[in-house]
Scaffold this motif. Structure first.
Motif, PDB file in Angstrom:
ATOM      1  N   MET A   1       7.231  -0.845  -6.693  1.00 60.60           N
ATOM      2  CA  MET A   1       6.688  -0.074  -5.571  1.00 60.60           C
ATOM      3  C   MET A   1       5.556  -0.846  -4.900  1.00 60.60           C
ATOM      4  N   PRO A   2       5.368  -0.632  -3.606  1.00 59.66           N
ATOM      5  CA  PRO A   2       4.286  -1.326  -2.884  1.00 59.66           C
ATOM      6  C   PRO A   2       2.914  -0.984  -3.456  1.00 59.66           C
ATOM      7  N   CYS A   3       1.962  -1.872  -3.210  1.00 61.23           N
ATOM      8  CA  CYS A   3       0.583  -1.647  -3.640  1.00 61.23           C
ATOM      9  C   CYS A   3      -0.314  -1.514  -2.409  1.00 61.23           C
ATOM     10  N   ILE A   4      -1.586  -1.214  -2.644  1.00 61.80           N
ATOM     11  CA  ILE A   4      -2.537  -1.038  -1.543  1.00 61.80           C
ATOM     12  C   ILE A   4      -2.623  -2.296  -0.696  1.00 61.80           C
ATOM     13  N   LYS A   5      -2.685  -3.435  -1.353  1.00 65.19           N
ATOM     14  CA  LYS A   5      -2.816  -4.697  -0.636  1.00 65.19           C
ATOM     15  C   LYS A   5      -1.655  -4.911   0.324  1.00 65.19           C
ATOM     16  N   GLU A   6      -0.461  -4.585  -0.109  1.00 64.00           N
ATOM     17  CA  GLU A   6       0.730  -4.761   0.726  1.00 64.00           C
ATOM     18  C   GLU A   6       0.733  -3.758   1.890  1.00 64.00           C
ATOM     19  N   LEU A   7       0.337  -2.530   1.627  1.00 66.62           N
ATOM     20  CA  LEU A   7       0.287  -1.530   2.696  1.00 66.62           C
ATOM     21  C   LEU A   7      -0.744  -1.913   3.759  1.00 66.62           C
ATOM     22  N   LEU A   8      -1.899  -2.406   3.317  1.00 67.02           N
ATOM     23  CA  LEU A   8      -2.931  -2.841   4.258  1.00 67.02           C
ATOM     24  C   LEU A   8      -2.423  -3.975   5.133  1.00 67.02           C
ATOM     25  N   ALA A   9      -1.711  -4.907   4.517  1.00 67.43           N
ATOM     26  CA  ALA A   9      -1.217  -6.071   5.251  1.00 67.43           C
ATOM     27  C   ALA A   9      -0.112  -5.697   6.240  1.00 67.43           C
ATOM     28  N   ALA A  10       0.697  -4.696   5.884  1.00 66.37           N
ATOM     29  CA  ALA A  10       1.850  -4.341   6.718  1.00 66.37           C
ATOM     30  C   ALA A  10       1.535  -3.283   7.769  1.00 66.37           C
ATOM     31  N   SER A  11       0.404  -2.626   7.641  1.00 66.85           N
ATOM     32  CA  SER A  11       0.105  -1.507   8.535  1.00 66.85           C
ATOM     33  C   SER A  11      -0.037  -1.946   9.992  1.00 66.85           C
ATOM     34  N   THR A  12       0.471  -1.111  10.878  1.00 65.59           N
ATOM     35  CA  THR A  12       0.357  -1.370  12.321  1.00 65.59           C
ATOM     36  C   THR A  12      -0.880  -0.692  12.903  1.00 65.59           C
ATOM     37  N   LYS A  34     -12.709   5.644  -3.494  1.00 67.90           N
ATOM     38  CA  LYS A  34     -12.486   4.751  -2.351  1.00 67.90           C
ATOM     39  C   LYS A  34     -12.564   3.285  -2.743  1.00 67.90           C
ATOM     40  N   SER A  35     -13.412   2.973  -3.720  1.00 62.07           N
ATOM     41  CA  SER A  35     -13.565   1.586  -4.159  1.00 62.07           C
ATOM     42  C   SER A  35     -12.271   0.985  -4.710  1.00 62.07           C
ATOM     43  N   SER A  36     -11.306   1.860  -5.052  1.00 62.07           N
ATOM     44  CA  SER A  36     -10.018   1.381  -5.569  1.00 62.07           C
ATOM     45  C   SER A  36      -9.231   0.608  -4.526  1.00 62.07           C
ATOM     46  N   LEU A  37      -9.582   0.777  -3.244  1.00 63.42           N
ATOM     47  CA  LEU A  37      -8.923  -0.016  -2.197  1.00 63.42           C
ATOM     48  C   LEU A  37      -9.113  -1.498  -2.459  1.00 63.42           C
ATOM     49  N   ILE A  38     -10.165  -1.840  -3.190  1.00 63.69           N
ATOM     50  CA  ILE A  38     -10.435  -3.238  -3.545  1.00 63.69           C
ATOM     51  C   ILE A  38     -10.141  -3.493  -5.020  1.00 63.69           C
ATOM     52  N   SER A  39     -10.664  -2.607  -5.864  1.00 62.83           N
ATOM     53  CA  SER A  39     -10.583  -2.859  -7.311  1.00 62.83           C
ATOM     54  C   SER A  39      -9.184  -2.677  -7.891  1.00 62.83           C
ATOM     55  N   ARG A  40      -8.340  -1.884  -7.224  1.00 66.15           N
ATOM     56  CA  ARG A  40      -6.991  -1.637  -7.747  1.00 66.15           C
ATOM     57  C   ARG A  40      -5.948  -1.903  -6.660  1.00 66.15           C
ATOM     58  N   ASP A  41      -6.231  -2.875  -5.824  1.00 64.63           N
ATOM     59  CA  ASP A  41      -5.369  -3.090  -4.653  1.00 64.63           C
ATOM     60  C   ASP A  41      -4.005  -3.677  -4.978  1.00 64.63           C
ATOM     61  N   THR A  42      -3.784  -4.122  -6.220  1.00 63.40           N
ATOM     62  CA  THR A  42      -2.463  -4.667  -6.577  1.00 63.40           C
ATOM     63  C   THR A  42      -1.690  -3.727  -7.506  1.00 63.40           C
ATOM     64  N   ASP A  43      -2.272  -2.566  -7.816  1.00 62.22           N
ATOM     65  CA  ASP A  43      -1.566  -1.589  -8.656  1.00 62.22           C
ATOM     66  C   ASP A  43      -0.434  -0.937  -7.858  1.00 62.22           C
ATOM     67  N   ALA A  44       0.704  -0.740  -8.502  1.00 62.93           N
ATOM     68  CA  ALA A  44       1.835  -0.087  -7.835  1.00 62.93           C
ATOM     69  C   ALA A  44       1.494   1.370  -7.530  1.00 62.93           C
ATOM     70  N   LEU A  45       1.931   1.838  -6.385  1.00 62.19           N
ATOM     71  CA  LEU A  45       1.653   3.202  -5.952  1.00 62.19           C
ATOM     72  C   LEU A  45       2.889   4.078  -6.105  1.00 62.19           C
ATOM     73  N   PRO A  46       2.715   5.367  -6.403  1.00 62.37           N
ATOM     74  CA  PRO A  46       3.865   6.259  -6.578  1.00 62.37           C
ATOM     75  C   PRO A  46       4.610   6.492  -5.270  1.00 62.37           C
ATOM     76  N   LYS A  47       5.892   6.799  -5.409  1.00 62.81           N
ATOM     77  CA  LYS A  47       6.731   6.957  -4.223  1.00 62.81           C
ATOM     78  C   LYS A  47       6.281   8.126  -3.350  1.00 62.81           C
ATOM     79  N   GLU A  48       5.719   9.176  -3.983  1.00 63.24           N
ATOM     80  CA  GLU A  48       5.245  10.312  -3.192  1.00 63.24           C
ATOM     81  C   GLU A  48       4.110   9.886  -2.266  1.00 63.24           C
ATOM     82  N   LEU A  49       3.220   9.051  -2.751  1.00 65.23           N
ATOM     83  CA  LEU A  49       2.126   8.550  -1.924  1.00 65.23           C
ATOM     84  C   LEU A  49       2.664   7.676  -0.802  1.00 65.23           C
TER      85      LEU A  49
END
Length: 285
Positions: A1-12, A34-49
């Protein structure tokens, strides 16, 4: 599943909007700070999110304001519920809260009585009450849907015994307040009235497209609310009482002239963080 880092990079979306919306989702779904945007930016995110992220991204891409998407907005040192029926509180409006607090402290007033005309979500009234524990604040608005949100905000903030609301057209609404709650005059009147002139192109741009017209424009020259408020304010202000009004970027001179014409003194201009004249204050002789 995508992670925060990937979503940030792909966002329009704008980067700030992307981070605000993602921070909301990771708190909602994962209880991450909120700090998880940096500290956990490579963790996989659930499909519901991920699914909800795509919905929110689409809504923002259509122009819907972030505050309406989240249903909340920070203002001064409080968080407010907001919805399409109310104006979204803006940083420049915090000027009015600062002026109110400063005036009450300078005058050393106890149990001050404050009137907020055009209260909307209750932002100004509630922020003042939150920072002046002995103040009694009355908020007035013509919109019943806006007042419903303002009352809910007062309850959520535990300020519903300190702030009362009344529906009606400016000062006329005071007659609807229960006997005993409106005895005497006010030490301070604040207002952020609709001040965009009818036909102004800004009404069809950005977030304004989604906000209620009646909170943005007077359907006239942008000054009709000031004429009414300033023309009647002296009947409701105590001696040495202060009136503080937010206005448009190009309305400073016009508002100051109206205050002078109606006998107010100590007229002052107040600038926002961008250096734009954004508010005027004056005292009753």
């Amino acid at each position: 599943m995508p992670c925060i880092k990937e979503l940030l990079a792909a966002s329009t979306l704008d980067k700030v909007d992307t981070k605000v919306l993602l921070a909301h989702l990771i708190e909602k779904h994962l209880n991450w700070p909120k700090s998880s945007l940096i500290s956990r930016d490579t963790d996989a995110l659930p499909k519901e999110l991920i699914a909800e992220w795509h919905l929110l991204e689409a809504r923002r891409n259509s122009g819907e304001p972030v505050a309406y998407i989240l249903g909340k907005k920070e203002f001064y040192n409080i968080e407010l519920k907001v919805a399409p029926g109310v104006l979204i509180p803006r940083p420049e409006t915090e000027l009015l809260v600062e002026l109110a607090i400063e005036h009450i402290h300078q005058e050393k007033l106890t149990a001050p009585r404050i009137l907020d005309l055009g209260t909307g979500s209750g932002a100004i009234a509630l922020a003042i009450a939150k920072n002046l524990a002995d103040a009694k604040v009355v908020g007035i608005d013509l919109s019943e849907s806006a007042l419903a949100i303002a009352k809910e905000n007062a309850q959520l903030l535990g300020l519903d015994q300190q702030v009362s609301f009344s529906q009606g057209n400016w000062f006329e609404a005071l007659s609807k307040i229960a006997h005993g709650q409106n005895d005497g005059l006010f030490d301070l009147i604040v207002s952020n009235p609709p001040y965009i002139a009818s036909g102004d192109q800004h009404l069809s741009e950005g977030d304004l497209r989604f906000e209620p017209d009646t909170a943005l424009t007077d359907f006239n020259d942008g000054l009709s609310a000031y004429r009414l408020i300033i023309g009647s304010a002296k009947e409701y202000l105590n001696k040495n009482g202060l009136i503080a009004l937010e206005h448009g970027y190009d309305q400073s001179a016009a508002v100051r002239n109206l205050l002078q014409e109606h006998g107010f003194v100590d007229i002052k201009v107040h600038h926002d963080l961008a250096g734009i004249a954004r508010a005027a204050s004056a005292k009753l002789r």
